[in-house]
Design a protein around this motif. Structure first.
Motif, mmCIF file in Angstrom:
data_model
loop_
_atom_site.group_PDB
_atom_site.id
_atom_site.type_symbol
_atom_site.label_atom_id
_atom_site.label_comp_id
_atom_site.label_asym_id
_atom_site.label_seq_id
_atom_site.Cartn_x
_atom_site.Cartn_y
_atom_site.Cartn_z
ATOM 1 N N LEU A 1 0.819 -1.210 0.000
ATOM 2 C CA LEU A 1 0.000 0.000 0.000
ATOM 3 C C LEU A 1 0.856 1.264 0.000
ATOM 4 N N SER A 2 1.988 1.222 0.650
ATOM 5 C CA SER A 2 2.853 2.404 0.666
ATOM 6 C C SER A 2 3.350 2.737 -0.744
ATOM 7 N N ILE A 3 3.534 1.744 -1.570
ATOM 8 C CA ILE A 3 3.963 1.962 -2.955
ATOM 9 C C ILE A 3 2.824 2.584 -3.765
ATOM 10 N N PHE A 4 1.608 2.192 -3.465
ATOM 11 C CA PHE A 4 0.461 2.694 -4.212
ATOM 12 C C PHE A 4 0.148 4.142 -3.896
ATOM 13 N N LYS A 5 0.866 4.751 -2.991
ATOM 14 C CA LYS A 5 0.657 6.167 -2.693
ATOM 15 C C LYS A 5 0.996 7.030 -3.910
ATOM 16 N N LEU A 6 1.602 6.425 -4.937
ATOM 17 C CA LEU A 6 1.810 7.145 -6.194
ATOM 18 C C LEU A 6 0.465 7.589 -6.758
ATOM 19 N N ASP A 7 -0.566 6.830 -6.465
ATOM 20 C CA ASP A 7 -1.934 7.199 -6.809
ATOM 21 C C ASP A 7 -2.701 7.233 -5.494
ATOM 22 N N TYR A 8 -2.587 8.349 -4.788
ATOM 23 C CA TYR A 8 -3.058 8.440 -3.406
ATOM 24 C C TYR A 8 -4.541 8.127 -3.250
ATOM 25 N N LYS A 9 -5.369 8.633 -4.138
ATOM 26 C CA LYS A 9 -6.812 8.399 -4.016
ATOM 27 C C LYS A 9 -7.142 6.912 -4.120
ATOM 28 N N ALA A 10 -6.541 6.232 -5.078
ATOM 29 C CA ALA A 10 -6.787 4.797 -5.235
ATOM 30 C C ALA A 10 -6.252 4.024 -4.037
ATOM 31 N N ALA A 11 -5.077 4.406 -3.543
ATOM 32 C CA ALA A 11 -4.497 3.725 -2.381
ATOM 33 C C ALA A 11 -5.404 3.870 -1.168
ATOM 34 N N GLU A 12 -5.982 5.041 -1.000
ATOM 35 C CA GLU A 12 -6.889 5.253 0.129
ATOM 36 C C GLU A 12 -8.151 4.400 -0.017
ATOM 37 N N LYS A 13 -8.680 4.290 -1.225
ATOM 38 C CA LYS A 13 -9.860 3.456 -1.455
ATOM 39 C C LYS A 13 -9.550 1.989 -1.174
ATOM 40 N N ILE A 14 -8.371 1.532 -1.578
ATOM 41 C CA ILE A 14 -7.971 0.148 -1.313
ATOM 42 C C ILE A 14 -7.831 -0.075 0.185
ATOM 43 N N ASP A 15 -7.231 0.880 0.868
ATOM 44 C CA ASP A 15 -7.076 0.786 2.321
ATOM 45 C C ASP A 15 -8.445 0.677 2.995
ATOM 46 N N ILE A 16 -9.401 1.455 2.541
ATOM 47 C CA ILE A 16 -10.758 1.393 3.093
ATOM 48 C C ILE A 16 -11.385 0.034 2.790
ATOM 49 N N ALA A 17 -11.209 -0.457 1.568
ATOM 50 C CA ALA A 17 -11.766 -1.765 1.205
ATOM 51 C C ALA A 17 -11.169 -2.863 2.073
ATOM 52 N N LEU A 18 -9.883 -2.779 2.361
ATOM 53 C CA LEU A 18 -9.246 -3.767 3.226
ATOM 54 C C LEU A 18 -9.792 -3.671 4.645
ATOM 55 N N SER A 19 -10.029 -2.472 5.118
ATOM 56 C CA SER A 19 -10.577 -2.290 6.462
ATOM 57 C C SER A 19 -11.978 -2.877 6.569
ATOM 58 N N VAL A 20 -12.769 -2.677 5.548
ATOM 59 C CA VAL A 20 -14.135 -3.202 5.530
ATOM 60 C C VAL A 20 -14.111 -4.733 5.536
ATOM 61 N N ASN A 21 -13.097 -5.309 4.896
ATOM 62 C CA ASN A 21 -12.982 -6.769 4.829
ATOM 63 C C ASN A 21 -12.359 -7.367 6.083
ATOM 64 N N GLY A 22 -12.060 -6.533 7.082
ATOM 65 C CA GLY A 22 -11.583 -7.067 8.349
ATOM 66 C C GLY A 22 -10.126 -6.859 8.641
ATOM 67 N N TYR A 23 -9.354 -6.360 7.696
ATOM 68 C CA TYR A 23 -7.937 -6.144 7.957
ATOM 69 C C TYR A 23 -7.752 -4.827 8.708
ATOM 70 N N THR A 24 -6.948 -4.870 9.754
ATOM 71 C CA THR A 24 -6.564 -3.643 10.444
ATOM 72 C C THR A 24 -5.081 -3.720 10.736
ATOM 73 N N GLU A 25 -4.445 -2.587 10.900
ATOM 74 C CA GLU A 25 -3.019 -2.540 11.207
ATOM 75 C C GLU A 25 -2.697 -3.295 12.490
ATOM 76 N N ALA A 26 -3.594 -3.233 13.472
ATOM 77 C CA ALA A 26 -3.340 -3.857 14.774
ATOM 78 C C ALA A 26 -3.254 -5.376 14.668
ATOM 79 N N GLU A 27 -3.931 -5.956 13.686
ATOM 80 C CA GLU A 27 -3.919 -7.409 13.545
ATOM 81 C C GLU A 27 -2.639 -7.925 12.920
ATOM 82 N N ASN A 28 -1.941 -7.104 12.205
ATOM 83 C CA ASN A 28 -0.758 -7.545 11.480
ATOM 84 C C ASN A 28 0.442 -7.656 12.337
#
Length: 83
Positions: free
Chosen positions: A56-83
């Motif tokens: 995801l840090s690499i995808f910051k080249l396209d910040y808006k898309a990276a943020e949408k992906i981050d949100i999609a991952l959060s909705v699917n149950g992934y959080t930073e605390a779990e990793n």
């Protein structure tokens, strides 16, 4: 999509010979030329399936898309605390 995520992960995080130029050019190719991040759900699914959350840090080249992906991952149950 899964091949692109695997390739970028290998170039940025698993390569034994770190070649930053090649990694960045590959990322730009996938993001800008191949429009990798247009399908947010597919990108989020590929990242989750491969446990490639660091990409995801690499995808910051396209910040808006990276943020949408981050949100999609959060909705699917992934959080930073779990990793």
């Amino acid at each position: 999509m899964p091949i692109a995520i695997a390739t970028l992960t290998r170039h940025f995080f698993r390569s034994t010979t770190l070649n930053e130029y090649l990694a960045i050019r590959t990322a730009k190719f996938y993001i800008e030329d191949q429009k990798l991040l247009q399908d947010v759900e597919a990108a989020a699914l590929a990242i989750e399936n491969q446990q490639a959350f660091a990409i995801l840090s690499i995808f910051k080249l396209d910040y808006k898309a990276a943020e949408k992906i981050d949100i999609a991952l959060s909705v699917n149950g992934y959080t930073e605390a779990e990793n």
